[in-house]
Design a protein around this motif. Structure first.
Motif, mmCIF file in Angstrom:
data_model
loop_
_atom_site.group_PDB
_atom_site.id
_atom_site.type_symbol
_atom_site.label_atom_id
_atom_site.label_comp_id
_atom_site.label_asym_id
_atom_site.label_seq_id
_atom_site.Cartn_x
_atom_site.Cartn_y
_atom_site.Cartn_z
ATOM 1 N N ALA A 177 32.574 4.100 -9.337
ATOM 2 C CA ALA A 177 31.288 3.896 -10.003
ATOM 3 C C ALA A 177 30.971 2.405 -10.079
ATOM 4 N N ARG A 178 29.782 2.106 -10.574
ATOM 5 C CA ARG A 178 29.356 0.719 -10.715
ATOM 6 C C ARG A 178 29.955 0.126 -11.980
ATOM 7 N N ASP A 179 30.342 -1.146 -11.906
ATOM 8 C CA ASP A 179 30.894 -1.838 -13.073
ATOM 9 C C ASP A 179 29.790 -2.476 -13.905
ATOM 10 N N GLU B 86 21.310 -5.888 -7.657
ATOM 11 C CA GLU B 86 21.116 -4.686 -8.471
ATOM 12 C C GLU B 86 20.870 -5.045 -9.934
ATOM 13 N N ARG C 177 30.907 2.820 -17.505
ATOM 14 C CA ARG C 177 30.406 3.060 -16.153
ATOM 15 C C ARG C 177 28.911 2.863 -16.127
ATOM 16 N N ASP C 178 28.475 2.013 -15.226
ATOM 17 C CA ASP C 178 27.045 1.736 -15.109
ATOM 18 C C ASP C 178 26.443 2.726 -14.110
ATOM 19 N N GLU C 179 26.273 3.949 -14.568
ATOM 20 C CA GLU C 179 25.727 4.987 -13.708
ATOM 21 C C GLU C 179 24.358 5.385 -14.224
ATOM 22 N N ASP C 180 23.557 5.977 -13.342
ATOM 23 C CA ASP C 180 22.320 6.551 -13.815
ATOM 24 C C ASP C 180 22.704 7.738 -14.673
ATOM 25 N N ARG D 281 23.035 11.033 -16.527
ATOM 26 C CA ARG D 281 22.615 12.422 -16.507
ATOM 27 C C ARG D 281 22.696 12.923 -17.934
ATOM 28 N N ARG E 290 26.066 12.105 -20.207
ATOM 29 C CA ARG E 290 26.883 10.935 -19.897
ATOM 30 C C ARG E 290 26.456 9.797 -20.801
ATOM 31 N N GLN F 262 36.331 0.659 -15.979
ATOM 32 C CA GLN F 262 35.882 2.046 -15.837
ATOM 33 C C GLN F 262 36.952 2.982 -16.383
ATOM 34 N N PRO G 104 26.976 5.381 -21.123
ATOM 35 C CA PRO G 104 27.495 4.222 -20.383
ATOM 36 C C PRO G 104 28.853 3.758 -20.922
#
Lengths: 585, 585
Positions: free
Chosen positions: A175-177, B576, A219-222, A224, A227, A194, A229
């Motif tokens: 995932a993105r940090d 990003e 986790r820098d995720e979009d 849902r 979830r 993460q 961050p």
């Protein structure tokens, strides 16, 4: 102390005592010459009585109390004439002699009741008021109690909690940090973990033997639906163990929690299912086993009868919904719409009802004679009143996943997803690799340090996609609550795994060299597991969302609407950090 | 499991058992036809024996074992002929039948011994090897045990642990924030908490009543000797309490730890000292009371005798070092140099020795006759063999702080700062404000939510600098381990405090409006305290630095040299996040 008792502890035996209480005004009622006030604190509610006949000034003062005022009272515990058996303090009330208004309160923007009139947005904005609602507070009390029990259990089993740092570097987790610019090291950034994966493996190299940590992860995720961050993990690792040892410890932990938190004794071992069977029979690597509805494959029975949709399919399978033959045409149409939604992507649905006389009535009767339909019935051991639902598709795995969604939806409609029932399961033998269409290569299903099963090692070169890993998930009620693996401790095996993942030696060295280097100084065999604490608590609390067991959660845009974070930085701070904001229009 | 016993548990009663052990090779010795191997794990060391007469192949294999190899052995527990009473397993050894080398090891860059040959830098770079040293591991085991006891204690007292978020917004705490750019909210930043101060106060507004959290906190400060950019706080808050209630709970917590961790019973209440007395008698708000050496003010005795340095001073004071009359001239010169160092800034030092015959010999004899010197002696109750050390200066507070440094140095030299001795103290009645030369205004000494003493409220308008706060620190052995205050829960009092701090209403609203707003909905009286966990553990462990009780500490440049963090970000990540690095040359 502003009190000598809490609002939850006075009982009939305390009658006659003079007590001092403090708390919030939950509500006030006037009746005859009396004013009744429900005084609330974390521990409960106690009824206060102000009597106009005894002290009319005091009673007048009480009449001006608003909701959520903070008050202190001195009074005498008395037996109630009108007892309330629903409240632990319902046998008594306090005849108030002295009232001290500590703080007044504006009218809250929503009612502070379990059944509040406030919508999600306003309750999140005023989360500090939302948290006053006992239904919300109880979730956090449960969380505290669970975490205490988890720590006790692990401490008793010789695990040491070690705090690992939050300001670390990027780790290869997928995932993105989130990153943090370093003022003291201009142009450089920390990353937030993460998970403490690499650090806990290093602690095994250090000989810590049994490590755990209730660890914040990022986790820098979009985001849902469910979830956050930042989330919390019960992170564990053990040395000199095999898979069985880890399953034993953490199954015992789960049982300990069920027993000590919910009073549920689970004496049987948790069911175990291979990943392969989970996918085959439930179309999911986290099947909900509170109910059955196992898939039956129907290629043999249903193919070759002239129904072209089936005849051209690579997979035909179905489930049997017990007692659902009463479903109307409209209900079945709605189910068909459900599976055809783009998120699910099913082509459609065929149904077959078992009638009272044992005959089977299907939506595709013209292609199948009663003989075939009776074979269908037999395949499901269906009885009169049952409803068989069938899906098909070109890709077996995809169709199974669609059928899994149908299974869950039907179970929901039939009331089979009972939140007071708990079904625990180990899913084991995950594949080492999964194919990524996007990357056009095999990817590690768990992570690249996961050990393959010894007996499958010879397949690494010939058929890597079939290699099974020493990886396992704990699933409760269809939710993955924990997962882990035995790690590779042999550097030549690790090199092979990297090669199959398509890394050159240089890339492997660059990405993972640090850990590989540590392993050269005597790494023990080790493995571990991490539970998602937020999920575990929400299952125990019977919640639909993890948000409700987090004190100050963020919304789907990653914002804390109460704190109004994130926000802009002032120019001086940006200059000190030697960065510039560069927002593209 | 790769073992059925650990390396710390076998005893003489186990003789004759066949056991399986696994661990690291600490060292090997050859003697006659035997090879002895010390096998180490977290739990201890067990001696293995390989006998050339029994199995020469096996013995040859053992001969090739290097330091830190990971091995598994099967063997029989036998009584040692040459017992080692220093080791719990010293009565036995294992006659090895089977040796399995699990992993070899490169020669570590320093010896894995308590008394290692590795310098600080190399040990930090290879921290995962440094952590193998039992002296380091024991600190982390102690930390775990302390944290377990702290949680047990607070849970028993109805405190709930609540996790507060790490991704928040800037809070007005004084130090610099670490910030995190938000990808989903371009141009905006989260801040990492300097402490959960505001969130814990909100939890009190929410009615949580008793909160705690072992919380990670972050401060982007230039690092002094014993600071870390991330550190851990035992953060606590209580509602409906007064200062006395908080001191009671946390004094009990400290005593609980001393008893359960170190076996030290502290039956007496902790000493209490006002901030004013601490400054007057020890020149420090965290006096080390393991020894006396209380300041004596000497203006009356020493002024006006023609010694111009004294005569022109605003403060003259001294300490009496018991038995230090033996100090040589050179030693005293070194002390003089010590106080004249720029970090301390003293002008110099005058000494006076009490001789065996009771006469006093001073470095400024020509200005003071024996009469005056005898008064000096009497002021300190000094006896033959004692050494009186005197400092003076233009600014009483500054001079006291210099004298405090001298006091600590002399105590160190005399061996009075004994790490096995613990002296706990509450410093109370801190001033609300301290003058800032830099900002040319009064600043909050604790933080702007700290409540003044009720009896001092009238002084807020007339003499704010003299107002005392309900603020307190716990000091152990001269180290501030915890501090806190009663908070203001009354909004008009809060407005007054802001005014005195020089905030306009608008500024106050902008900086603190969010919390002030929450307080309008019914805030209870509340207060709290936070312990520095790293410091507390390091005191219990007898360490000189907090670094040694942190698994993966950072160096003075805020770097983790093991992980090599922080590091550069790649361009894609920066894009990003919509930020640019802008390092000035």
């Amino acid at each position: 102390m502003y009190r000598n008792h809490t609002c939850g502890e006075l009982r009939i035996a305390d009658c006659g005592k003079e007590v001092v209480l403090a708390g919030w005004v939950q509500r006030t009622r006037k009746m005859g010459g009396m004013i009744f006030v429900d005084l609330r604190d974390r521990y409960g509610i106690t009824q206060l009585v102000f009597d106009d006949n005894t002290d009319s000034d005091l009673c007048a003062q009480a009449g001006r109390l608003g909701r959520e005022f903070v008050i202190q009272v001195i009074g005498v515990v008395s037996e109630r004439s009108n007892k309330n058996p629903k409240m632990p303090t319902g046998d008594i009330e306090i005849m108030v002699k002295t009232l001290n208004i500590i703080n007044s309160a504006l009218t809250p923007p929503f009612t502070i009741e379990d059944d509040s009139d406030g919508g999600d947005d306003i309750r999140m904005k005023y989360r500090y008021l939302d948290l006053r609602r006992s239904c919300v507070r109880r979730n956090l009390e449960l969380r505290h109690n669970m975490v205490m029990e988890i720590r006790k259990f692990l401490d008793n089993r010789s695990f040491i909690e070690v705090e690992t740092p939050i300001l670390i570097n990027s780790t290869p987790e997928g995932a993105r940090d989130f990153v943090v610019p370093s003022r003291m090291n201009p142009g450089q950034f920390y990353a937030l973990p993460q998970s403490p994966q690499i650090l806990k493996q290093l602690l095994m190299v250090s000989g810590f033997d049994r490590y755990f940590q209730i660890a914040k992860c990022f986790r820098d995720e979009d985001l849902r639906a469910d979830r956050q961050p930042e989330f919390t993990q019960i992170d564990c690792e053990m040395s000199f163990v095999e898979q069985e040892d880890i399953l034993e410890v953490f199954e015992a932990l789960a049982k300990h929690l069920f027993k000590n938190i919910l009073g549920i004794e689970m004496n049987e071992p948790f069911m175990r299912m291979t990943w392969h069977d989970a996918m085959k029979y439930y179309g999911s690597d986290k099947p909900d086993l509170r109910f059955d509805m196992r898939f039956v494959e129907l290629m043999d029975i249903m193919k070759g009868h002239g129904f072209s949709v089936f005849d051209s399919s690579a997979y035909i399978g179905g489930i049997c919904a017990k007692g659902a033959a009463v479903y109307t045409r409209k209900q079945i149409d709605q189910l068909t719409e459900y599976v055809k939604r783009p998120q699910i992507g099913g082509k459609g649905l065929v149904y077959a009802r078992v009638e009272a006389d044992g005959s089977v009535k299907s939506s595709v009767d013209k292609f199948f004679n009663q003989d075939v339909l009776q074979k269908l019935k037999a395949a499901f051991c269906a009885v009169p009143g049952d409803l068989i639902l069938i899906m098909c598709g070109d890709d077996a795995m995809k169709t199974r996943k669609q059928l899994s969604e149908l299974r869950l939806e039907v179970a929901r409609q039939l009331g089979l997803r009972d939140k007071s029932k708990f079904k625990c399961l180990w899913v084991v033998d995950f594949p080492m690799y999964e194919w990524s269409d996007e990357e056009n290569r095999l990817m590690a299903m768990h992570h690249p340090f996961t050990s393959p099963k010894t007996e499958d090692v010879p397949l690494l070169d010939t058929d890597p996609a079939s290699v099974r890993a020493n990886a396992y998930d704990m699933v409760i009620n269809g939710i993955e609550v924990g997962g882990g693996s035995i790690r590779i401790h042999d550097s030549s095996l690790q090199a092979t795994i990297f090669r199959i993942l398509g890394f050159t030696q240089e890339e492997a060295q660059q990405k993972f060299g640090f850990l590989m280097n540590a392993f050269k100084y005597g790494a023990p065999p080790h493995g571990g597991l991490a539970f998602g604490l937020d999920r575990l608590v929400s299952i125990f609390a019977g919640l639909d969302s993890i948000r409700d067991c987090i004190a100050f959660p963020k919304n789907n845009s990653g914002r804390d609407v109460m704190l109004d974070a994130p926000g802009p930085l002032d120019q001086l701070q940006l200059e000190e950090l030697q960065i510039k904001v560069d927002v593209k229009g």
